[in-house]
Design a protein around this motif. Structure first.
Motif, PDB file in Angstrom:
ATOM      1  N   ARG A 192       0.846  -1.194   0.000  1.00  0.00           N
ATOM      2  CA  ARG A 192       0.000   0.000   0.000  1.00  0.00           C
ATOM      3  C   ARG A 192       0.875   1.235   0.000  1.00  0.00           C
ATOM      4  NH1 ARG A 192      -3.240  -1.968   4.533  1.00  0.00           N
ATOM      5  NH2 ARG A 192      -1.924  -0.547   5.685  1.00  0.00           N
ATOM      6  N   SER A 193       0.723   2.072  -1.014  1.00  0.00           N
ATOM      7  CA  SER A 193       1.413   3.359  -1.015  1.00  0.00           C
ATOM      8  C   SER A 193       0.781   4.253   0.047  1.00  0.00           C
ATOM      9  CB  SER A 193       1.289   4.046  -2.375  1.00  0.00           C
ATOM     10  OG  SER A 193       2.020   3.366  -3.343  1.00  0.00           O
ATOM     11  N   THR A 194       1.589   5.137   0.602  1.00  0.00           N
ATOM     12  CA  THR A 194       1.121   6.145   1.546  1.00  0.00           C
ATOM     13  C   THR A 194       1.669   7.488   1.070  1.00  0.00           C
ATOM     14  OG1 THR A 194       3.052   6.066   3.008  1.00  0.00           O
ATOM     15  CG2 THR A 194       1.300   4.434   3.421  1.00  0.00           C
ATOM     16  N   PRO A 195       1.299   8.583   1.715  1.00  0.00           N
ATOM     17  CA  PRO A 195       1.887   9.863   1.297  1.00  0.00           C
ATOM     18  C   PRO A 195       3.413   9.891   1.444  1.00  0.00           C
ATOM     19  CG  PRO A 195      -0.074  10.246   2.606  1.00  0.00           C
ATOM     20  CD  PRO A 195       0.221   8.765   2.687  1.00  0.00           C
ATOM     21  N   ASN A 196       3.974   9.037   2.297  1.00  0.00           N
ATOM     22  CA  ASN A 196       5.419   9.040   2.529  1.00  0.00           C
ATOM     23  C   ASN A 196       6.152   7.848   1.934  1.00  0.00           C
ATOM     24  OD1 ASN A 196       5.476  11.460   4.115  1.00  0.00           O
ATOM     25  ND2 ASN A 196       4.526  10.290   5.748  1.00  0.00           N
ATOM     26  N   VAL A 197       5.436   6.875   1.397  1.00  0.00           N
ATOM     27  CA  VAL A 197       6.071   5.688   0.811  1.00  0.00           C
ATOM     28  C   VAL A 197       5.349   5.326  -0.482  1.00  0.00           C
ATOM     29  CG1 VAL A 197       6.721   3.271   1.152  1.00  0.00           C
ATOM     30  CG2 VAL A 197       6.676   4.815   3.106  1.00  0.00           C
ATOM     31  N   TRP A 198       6.123   5.120  -1.528  1.00  0.00           N
ATOM     32  CA  TRP A 198       5.540   4.720  -2.803  1.00  0.00           C
ATOM     33  C   TRP A 198       6.472   3.728  -3.471  1.00  0.00           C
ATOM     34  CZ3 TRP A 198       7.939   9.092  -1.500  1.00  0.00           C
ATOM     35  CH2 TRP A 198       9.007   9.539  -2.271  1.00  0.00           C
ATOM     36  N   GLY A 199       5.985   3.030  -4.460  1.00  0.00           N
ATOM     37  CA  GLY A 199       6.820   2.033  -5.105  1.00  0.00           C
ATOM     38  C   GLY A 199       6.256   1.594  -6.428  1.00  0.00           C
ATOM     39  N   TYR A 200       7.031   0.769  -7.105  1.00  0.00           N
ATOM     40  CA  TYR A 200       6.580   0.159  -8.349  1.00  0.00           C
ATOM     41  C   TYR A 200       7.142  -1.247  -8.447  1.00  0.00           C
ATOM     42  CZ  TYR A 200      11.194   1.125 -10.313  1.00  0.00           C
ATOM     43  OH  TYR A 200      12.540   1.160 -10.526  1.00  0.00           O
ATOM     44  N   PHE A 201       6.460  -2.093  -9.198  1.00  0.00           N
ATOM     45  CA  PHE A 201       6.862  -3.483  -9.380  1.00  0.00           C
ATOM     46  C   PHE A 201       6.738  -3.827 -10.861  1.00  0.00           C
ATOM     47  CE2 PHE A 201       5.489  -2.922  -5.077  1.00  0.00           C
ATOM     48  CZ  PHE A 201       6.469  -3.577  -4.356  1.00  0.00           C
ATOM     49  N   SER A 202       7.735  -4.539 -11.395  1.00  0.00           N
ATOM     50  CA  SER A 202       7.768  -4.889 -12.818  1.00  0.00           C
ATOM     51  C   SER A 202       7.555  -6.378 -12.994  1.00  0.00           C
ATOM     52  CB  SER A 202       9.116  -4.492 -13.422  1.00  0.00           C
ATOM     53  OG  SER A 202       9.328  -3.114 -13.289  1.00  0.00           O
ATOM     54  N   MET A 203       6.361  -6.726 -13.406  1.00  0.00           N
ATOM     55  CA  MET A 203       6.029  -8.102 -13.743  1.00  0.00           C
ATOM     56  C   MET A 203       4.816  -8.033 -14.648  1.00  0.00           C
ATOM     57  SD  MET A 203       4.892  -9.163  -9.985  1.00  0.00           S
ATOM     58  CE  MET A 203       3.813  -8.133  -9.050  1.00  0.00           C
TER      59      MET A 203
ATOM     60  N   ASP B  60      16.825  -8.847 -14.879  1.00  0.00           N
ATOM     61  CA  ASP B  60      17.634  -8.605 -13.693  1.00  0.00           C
ATOM     62  C   ASP B  60      16.816  -9.073 -12.488  1.00  0.00           C
ATOM     63  OD1 ASP B  60      18.049  -6.533 -11.332  1.00  0.00           O
ATOM     64  OD2 ASP B  60      19.895  -6.533 -12.485  1.00  0.00           O
ATOM     65  N   SER B  61      17.466  -9.351 -11.389  1.00  0.00           N
ATOM     66  CA  SER B  61      16.724  -9.849 -10.224  1.00  0.00           C
ATOM     67  C   SER B  61      15.821  -8.798  -9.602  1.00  0.00           C
ATOM     68  CB  SER B  61      17.703 -10.383  -9.176  1.00  0.00           C
ATOM     69  OG  SER B  61      18.519  -9.339  -8.671  1.00  0.00           O
ATOM     70  N   GLN B  62      16.060  -7.529  -9.883  1.00  0.00           N
ATOM     71  CA  GLN B  62      15.212  -6.485  -9.309  1.00  0.00           C
ATOM     72  C   GLN B  62      13.888  -6.428 -10.054  1.00  0.00           C
ATOM     73  OE1 GLN B  62      16.884  -2.569  -8.902  1.00  0.00           O
ATOM     74  NE2 GLN B  62      14.877  -1.623  -8.939  1.00  0.00           N
ATOM     75  N   PHE B  63      12.795  -6.544  -9.309  1.00  0.00           N
ATOM     76  CA  PHE B  63      11.490  -6.411  -9.930  1.00  0.00           C
ATOM     77  C   PHE B  63      10.643  -5.350  -9.238  1.00  0.00           C
ATOM     78  CE2 PHE B  63      10.723  -9.487  -6.619  1.00  0.00           C
ATOM     79  CZ  PHE B  63       9.436  -9.218  -6.173  1.00  0.00           C
ATOM     80  N   GLY B  64      11.227  -4.662  -8.270  1.00  0.00           N
ATOM     81  CA  GLY B  64      10.487  -3.600  -7.592  1.00  0.00           C
ATOM     82  C   GLY B  64      11.403  -2.614  -6.918  1.00  0.00           C
ATOM     83  N   HIS B  65      10.830  -1.489  -6.597  1.00  0.00           N
ATOM     84  CA  HIS B  65      11.550  -0.423  -5.920  1.00  0.00           C
ATOM     85  C   HIS B  65      10.580   0.247  -4.956  1.00  0.00           C
ATOM     86  CE1 HIS B  65      15.464   1.329  -7.626  1.00  0.00           C
ATOM     87  NE2 HIS B  65      15.452   1.599  -6.351  1.00  0.00           N
ATOM     88  N   LEU B  66      11.010   0.515  -3.747  1.00  0.00           N
ATOM     89  CA  LEU B  66      10.223   1.297  -2.795  1.00  0.00           C
ATOM     90  C   LEU B  66      10.989   2.567  -2.473  1.00  0.00           C
ATOM     91  CD1 LEU B  66       8.960  -1.298  -0.148  1.00  0.00           C
ATOM     92  CD2 LEU B  66       7.849  -0.531  -2.248  1.00  0.00           C
ATOM     93  N   PHE B  67      10.263   3.650  -2.266  1.00  0.00           N
ATOM     94  CA  PHE B  67      10.848   4.931  -1.891  1.00  0.00           C
ATOM     95  C   PHE B  67      10.115   5.446  -0.666  1.00  0.00           C
ATOM     96  CE2 PHE B  67      11.167   4.410  -6.437  1.00  0.00           C
ATOM     97  CZ  PHE B  67      12.502   4.681  -6.675  1.00  0.00           C
ATOM     98  N   ALA B  68      10.860   5.997   0.277  1.00  0.00           N
ATOM     99  CA  ALA B  68      10.255   6.578   1.472  1.00  0.00           C
ATOM    100  C   ALA B  68      10.876   7.946   1.709  1.00  0.00           C
ATOM    101  CB  ALA B  68      10.492   5.688   2.697  1.00  0.00           C
ATOM    102  N   ASN B  69      10.036   8.913   2.071  1.00  0.00           N
ATOM    103  CA  ASN B  69      10.582  10.219   2.411  1.00  0.00           C
ATOM    104  C   ASN B  69      10.175  10.600   3.823  1.00  0.00           C
ATOM    105  OD1 ASN B  69       7.923  11.005   2.139  1.00  0.00           O
ATOM    106  ND2 ASN B  69       8.335  12.662   0.729  1.00  0.00           N
ATOM    107  N   GLY B  70      10.868  11.592   4.327  1.00  0.00           N
ATOM    108  CA  GLY B  70      10.596  12.098   5.660  1.00  0.00           C
ATOM    109  C   GLY B  70      11.264  13.442   5.830  1.00  0.00           C
TER     110      GLY B  70
END
Length: 101
Positions: free
Chosen positions: A48-59, A70-80
């Protein structure tokens, strides 16, 4: 507006940076094979994305990760407001992330 005007980098005021952002790679690796990339399918992914955390997944729509990817299929980002708050936001997001496959 309409995307047709060039940006004048000489006179445009810059917005000062604020806060902190962390990124986490989500990978598909086989721990029993020396953490080599693995292909296969994802049966369930809960995030679940929130105002402070977002992400994407590749599949693809069936949950498959391409066998030549590549073994990476997702990325999460968090701010503060600072590094510690961004870290706390990321830790909470990782605790709530669920991947089964």
């Amino acid at each position: 507006a309409d995307g047709s005007t060039a940006i004048d980098f000489e006179t445009t005021l810059r917005i000062p940076p604020f806060g902190h952002c962390l990124a986490v790679r989500i990978t598909a690796e086989n721990a029993e094979a020396g953490f080599k990339p693995t292909s296969g399918g994802i049966q369930e992914l809960n995030f679940r994305s929130t105002p402070n955390v977002w992400g994407y997944f590749s599949m693809d729509s069936s949950g498959s990760i391409h066998e030549f990817a590549d073994s990476q299929f997702g990325h999460l980002f968090a701010n503060g407001s600072d590094r510690e708050q961004a870290r706390k936001n990321m830790v909470l997001a990782l605790k709530e992330l669920s991947i089964r496959g």
